[in-house]
Scaffold this motif. Structure first.
Motif, short mmCIF file in Angstrom:
data_model
loop_
_atom_site.label_atom_id
_atom_site.label_comp_id
_atom_site.label_asym_id
_atom_site.label_seq_id
_atom_site.Cartn_x
_atom_site.Cartn_y
_atom_site.Cartn_z
N SER A 26 -7.93 8.11 1.33
CA SER A 26 -6.99 7.31 2.11
C SER A 26 -7.77 6.30 2.94
N LEU A 37 -3.12 2.95 2.17
CA LEU A 37 -2.77 3.14 0.76
C LEU A 37 -3.29 4.53 0.38
N ILE A 44 2.44 4.18 1.22
CA ILE A 44 2.05 2.78 1.37
C ILE A 44 2.57 2.37 2.74
N MET A 62 -4.34 -5.64 -2.32
CA MET A 62 -3.35 -4.62 -2.01
C MET A 62 -2.24 -4.61 -3.06
N TRP A 65 -3.50 -3.00 -6.14
CA TRP A 65 -3.56 -1.55 -5.97
C TRP A 65 -2.18 -0.95 -6.13
N VAL A 66 -1.16 -1.55 -5.49
CA VAL A 66 0.21 -1.04 -5.57
C VAL A 66 0.70 -1.07 -7.02
N TYR A 69 -1.10 1.63 -8.94
CA TYR A 69 -0.61 2.94 -8.49
C TYR A 69 0.70 3.28 -9.18
#
Length: 108
Positions: A26, A37, A44, A62, A65-66, A69
């Protein structure tokens, strides 16, 4: 700009910007803004102020990454917390894109 270093998988990320606290899987960033994240917890979180000069460049890691994910390791339930105390107009557009991304992935 946020810089994300990938470790073994999307679950472990490190973000370098201002003062950073990194645990195994984290990330907390504490300046005018905090971004958390955490793939293991399905969390999130964005807190604080958002007024970077180049919003889309700043948030690109970011958003990547999202996206990754949700495509590879999303939990059954993902919690998104936004506590934004101030944001500029380009940040509002970015947040709409973020919500669109979350909605699109949810409806697939």
């Amino acid at each position: 700009m946020i810089e994300i270093e990938k470790k073994d998988s999307v679950e472990a990320v490190a973000i370098k910007w201002g003062y950073v606290t990194v645990t195994e899987k984290s990330v907390d960033i504490l300046v005018d803004q905090a971004i958390v994240l955490n793939a293991d917890e399905g969390l999130i979180e964005i807190r604080g102020k958002s007024y970077p000069e180049n919003t889309f460049e700043f948030y690109a890691p970011m958003m990547d990454w999202v996206r990754e994910y949700f495509e590879t390791s999303a939990q059954d339930v993902t919690t998104v917390n936004l506590e934004i105390t101030y944001f500029n107009s380009s940040s509002s557009k970015l947040f709409f894109d973020f919500f669109d991304l979350c909605y699109h992935i949810k409806t697939i």
